[in-house]
Design an enzyme around this catalytic site. Structure first.
Site, PDB file in Angstrom:
ATOM      1  N   ASP A   1    -103.582 -30.644 -82.125  1.00  0.00           N
ATOM      2  CA  ASP A   1    -103.906 -29.221 -82.144  1.00  0.00           C
ATOM      3  C   ASP A   1    -105.300 -29.065 -82.742  1.00  0.00           C
ATOM      4  O   ASP A   1    -105.600 -29.720 -83.756  1.00  0.00           O
ATOM      5  CB  ASP A   1    -102.885 -28.481 -83.027  1.00  0.00           C
ATOM      6  CG  ASP A   1    -102.660 -27.044 -82.577  1.00  0.00           C
ATOM      7  OD1 ASP A   1    -103.584 -26.477 -81.967  1.00  0.00           O
ATOM      8  OD2 ASP A   1    -101.577 -26.497 -82.833  1.00  0.00           O
TER       9      ASP A   1
ATOM     10  N   HIS B   1    -112.545 -24.537 -79.219  1.00  0.00           N
ATOM     11  CA  HIS B   1    -111.401 -24.243 -80.093  1.00  0.00           C
ATOM     12  C   HIS B   1    -110.382 -25.368 -80.107  1.00  0.00           C
ATOM     13  O   HIS B   1    -109.502 -25.388 -80.963  1.00  0.00           O
ATOM     14  CB  HIS B   1    -110.720 -22.943 -79.631  1.00  0.00           C
ATOM     15  CG  HIS B   1    -111.566 -21.736 -79.877  1.00  0.00           C
ATOM     16  ND1 HIS B   1    -111.284 -20.800 -80.832  1.00  0.00           N
ATOM     17  CD2 HIS B   1    -112.737 -21.333 -79.300  1.00  0.00           C
ATOM     18  CE1 HIS B   1    -112.214 -19.866 -80.838  1.00  0.00           C
ATOM     19  NE2 HIS B   1    -113.102 -20.164 -79.903  1.00  0.00           N
TER      20      HIS B   1
HETATM   21  C1  G6P Z   1    -105.518 -21.780 -76.933  1.00  0.00           C
HETATM   22  C2  G6P Z   1    -106.890 -21.922 -76.293  1.00  0.00           C
HETATM   23  C3  G6P Z   1    -107.423 -20.586 -75.825  1.00  0.00           C
HETATM   24  C4  G6P Z   1    -106.399 -19.886 -74.961  1.00  0.00           C
HETATM   25  C5  G6P Z   1    -105.066 -19.769 -75.700  1.00  0.00           C
HETATM   26  C6  G6P Z   1    -103.967 -19.114 -74.852  1.00  0.00           C
HETATM   27  O1  G6P Z   1    -105.618 -21.099 -78.143  1.00  0.00           O
HETATM   28  O2  G6P Z   1    -107.784 -22.533 -77.194  1.00  0.00           O
HETATM   29  O3  G6P Z   1    -108.616 -20.750 -75.108  1.00  0.00           O
HETATM   30  O4  G6P Z   1    -106.844 -18.608 -74.578  1.00  0.00           O
HETATM   31  O5  G6P Z   1    -104.642 -21.074 -76.069  1.00  0.00           O
HETATM   32  O6  G6P Z   1    -103.833 -19.750 -73.629  1.00  0.00           O
HETATM   33  P1  G6P Z   1    -104.051 -18.982 -72.256  1.00  0.00           P
HETATM   34  O7  G6P Z   1    -104.029 -20.046 -71.215  1.00  0.00           O
HETATM   35  O8  G6P Z   1    -102.898 -18.041 -72.172  1.00  0.00           O
HETATM   36  O9  G6P Z   1    -105.365 -18.264 -72.323  1.00  0.00           O
END
Ligand code: G6P
Length: 480
Positions: free
Chosen positions: A375, A166
Site C-alpha cells: 500500500d 500516491h
Molecule cells: C487509490 C488510488 C487513487 C484512486 C483510488 C480509488 O487511492 O491511488 O488514484 O482514485 O484508489 O480508486 P478508483 O479506481 O475508484 O479511482
C-alpha cells in the site's frame, strides 16, 4: 477562466450520480487520493480537473465548463465507455496497478489499452493547458496520468509542473516488464518535481531513469539534455488530523459510536477493518487469521466481533469481481461455522460511508486491523489514530503499508504470515491500558506534527524552489 493552481487527477472528488427521477447529484469518490487533496483544495482557490465517473457517451451530456461543488471549482473531463474499459479498467487498473503493487495479481499487457492511455492523457494535458494561468503551478496526480507532465510541458513551457504518485513506485525488476517503460519514465520527466510516498520509490525511479533513459543523475536529481533538472523526492502523505479529531469529538459522532456498540450487542472488543475492496488490501487473510483465533478458543464470539467494511471498487474488473465472491464465501463460511444467534464472528458491510460514520466506527473500534500486501501509504490507519482522542485503541498494521514507516508503535505484521498476524491480533486484543496509551500517544504526536497541510506545503514549496527556465519567469538580464 484561468487558475494559478491546477490539480489534475483522474477522478474528481465527487462522482456524478443520476437519481431515479433523472436528477443529477454528486457523491464523494472513494480512495486515499481524494481524502488527501480535498482539504488542500478547500484551503486554496485552485481548479481540479478530473473524470466525474460514468461514461460520457451514455450519460446525459455533461458540460465541460468548470462548476462548483462544496466550495471547490471542478472541471470535468469525460471518458467514453471504450476509454473506461481500456484506459481506466484496462491500462490503469489491469496493467499498472498490479505491477506497482508487487504483482499481488497478474498484470495484463494489451497494446489497445496503451493507445487509450496515451489518448486520455493527452485530453487531460490539453484541458490543463487551457485552464492554467500564465506561469501557473500544475500538480498532476497518480499512476493514471503519468504522461501528462511531458505532454503539458510541450503545450505550455511557462508552467511549473509537479507530479505526485500516491501508490508505490516498483523496483526496476518489476517495472522493466512494461513494454512502455521508457515512455512512462519520459512522461514523468516532464515534471520539475516528481514526488513519491517513500524514499525507496524515489530511488527506484532515479535508478530506472539512469538505466533505461540514460540521463545523468546525482542523488535525487536527474539532468536532462535540454538543461532542465528534475527532482525526485519522498513526501509521505497524511490526513487532516485536526479535522478528524474534531469529528471524533462531535456529539453526533460520539452518540453514533455508542449506538454502533449497542447494535453489535455490546461486545467487550470490536476489531475493525475498512478498505476499498481490493486484492492488495489483504482482507481475506486477515479474516482467516481472526476466524482461526475464534476456532481455537482464543477469542469468543460472545466477547468480540470483527467489523469489516469493504468499499465497492472497480467492480467491472475481473479480479475485483472474483475477490468479492471469495470474500462473500469466506464470511458466509466463517459465520456459518463459528457464529451464534445474534453473534456473528464477522459483521461484513459492502458499502461506502460518509466521514461521520467512519469516525464513529473508528471511535467504536478497540483494534484496527490494516494488513495490505502492499500500500502506498494507507490513510485509514492514520485516520484511526487521529480519532482516538482517548489515547487508547490498538493498531495492527502491515509492514508493507507506507504508514508503517511513521507509525512504528503499531503492532507491525507481515500480512503473508498468518501465524504472525494471529499472534499480533491476540496481543493487541489483550493489551492493557498502559501499553495502549504509550503506543497511541506516540502515534498521535506523529500524525499531528505531519498532517496533510504540512505534506502539501512541503511539496509545493520544493516545487516553487526548482529553478528551471520556465519561459516567462526567466527573462534575459537587461543591459545597463
Ligand atoms: C487509490 C488510488 C487513487 C484512486 C483510488 C480509488 O487511492 O491511488 O488514484 O482514485 O484508489 O480508486 P478508483 O479506481 O475508484 O479511482
Amino acid at each position: 477562466m484561468s487558475a494559478d493552481l491546477v490539480i489534475v487527477a483522474n477522478r474528481l472528488p465527487v462522482d456524478r450520480v443520476t437519481g431515479p427521477d433523472g436528477q443529477v447529484g454528486w457523491r464523494r469518490s472513494p480512495g486515499g487520493l481524494v481524502s488527501a487533496i480535498e482539504p488542500v483544495m478547500r484551503a486554496g482557490s485552485g481548479v481540479w480537473i478530473g473524470w466525474p465517473g460514468g461514461a460520457s457517451d451514455e450519460a446525459p451530456a455533461l458540460s465541460t465548463e468548470p462548476f462548483e461543488v462544496d466550495g471547490m471549482r471542478l472541471a470535468p473531463v469525460g471518458l467514453t465507455r471504450a476509454e473506461i474499459t481500456e484506459f481506466y479498467e484496462g491500462f490503469s487498473n489491469g496493467t499498472l496497478w498490479p505491477i506497482y503493487h508487487d504483482l499481488v495479481a497478474k498484470p495484463e499487457f494489451h497494446r489497445e489499452w496503451w493507445d487509450s492511455y496515451v489518448a486520455v492523457n493527452n485530453r487531460f494535458a490539453e484541458r490543463a493547458a487551457e485552464l492554467a494561468a500564465e506561469g501557473a503551478t500544475v500538480w498532476v496526480h497518480d499512476y493514471q496520468l503519468q504522461l501528462v507532465p511531458q505532454l503539458l510541458r510541450a503545450l505550455r513551457p511557462d508552467l511549473r509542473i509537479g507530479f505526485y504518485l500516491h501508490i508505490p513506485f516498483p523496483p526496476p525488476e518489476l517495472f522493466q516488464q512494461l513494454p512502455w517503460r521508457r515512455q512512462l519514465l519520459e512522461g514523468l520527466l516532464g515534471a520539475d518535481l516528481v514526488g513519491f510516498q517513500l524514499p525507496g520509490g524515489a530511488a527506484n525511479f532515479v535508478r530506472l531513469v539512469r538505466q533505461r533513459v540514460g540521463h545523468k543523475t546525482h542523488r535525487d536529481l536527474v539532468y536532462l539534455p535540454d538543461g532542465r533538472t528534475v527532482r525526485a523526492e519522498p513526501f509521505p502523505i497524511s490526513i487532516d488530523a485536526a479535522g478528524f479529531e474534531a469529528l471524533a469529538t462531535d456529539a453526533g459522532v460520539v452518540a453514533r459510536s455508542l449506538e454502533i456498540r449497542r447494535a453489535l450487542g455490546e461486545p467487550r472488543r470490536i476489531f475493525l477493518g475498512i478498505d476499498r475492496l481490493d486484492y492488495t488490501k489483504g482482507i481475506y487473510a486477515r479474516l482467516r487469521a481472526f476466524a482461526e483465533l475464534v476456532e481455537e478458543g482464543h477469542i469468543d464470539v460472545e466477547d468480540a466481533v470483527f467489523v469489516q467494511v469493504a468499499v465497492p471498487s472497480r467492480e467491472q474488473v475481473e479480479q475485483y469481481r472474483l475477490l468479492r465472491d471469495d470474500i462473500d464465501r469466506l464470511v458466509g463460511r466463517i459465520n456459518g461455522d463459528l457464529g451464534r444467534i445474534g453473534r456473528p464472528a464477522i459483521s461484513y458491510l459492502h458499502a461506502s460511508y460518509p466521514r461521520e460514520e467512519m469516525a464513529a466506527l473508528y471511535r467504536a473500534a478497540d483494534v484496527m486491523v490494516v494488513t495490505p500486501y502492499r500500500d502506498g501509504m494507507n490513510l485509514v490507519a492514520k485516520e484511526y489514530v487521529a480519532c482516538r482522542v482517548g489515547e487508547d485503541g490498538a493498531l495492527v498494521l502491515s509492514e508493507f503499508a507506507g504508514a508503517a514507516d511513521e507509525l512504528r508503535q503499531a503492532w507491525l505484521v507481515n500480512p503473508y504470515d498468518i501465524n504472525g498476524m494471529k499472534a499480533a491480533l491476540l496481543e493487541a486484543y489483550n493489551a492493557d491500558g498502559k501499553e495502549l496509551g504509550r503506543r497511541m500517544r506516540a502515534m498521535r504526536r506523529t500524525i499531528r506534527q505531519h498532517d496533510v497541510k504540512a505534506w502539501a506545503d512541503s511539496f509545493l514549496s520544493v516545487l516553487g524552489e526548482v529553478s528551471n527556465p520556465h519561459d516567462k519567469s526567466v527573462r534575459p538580464a537587461r543591459r545597463s
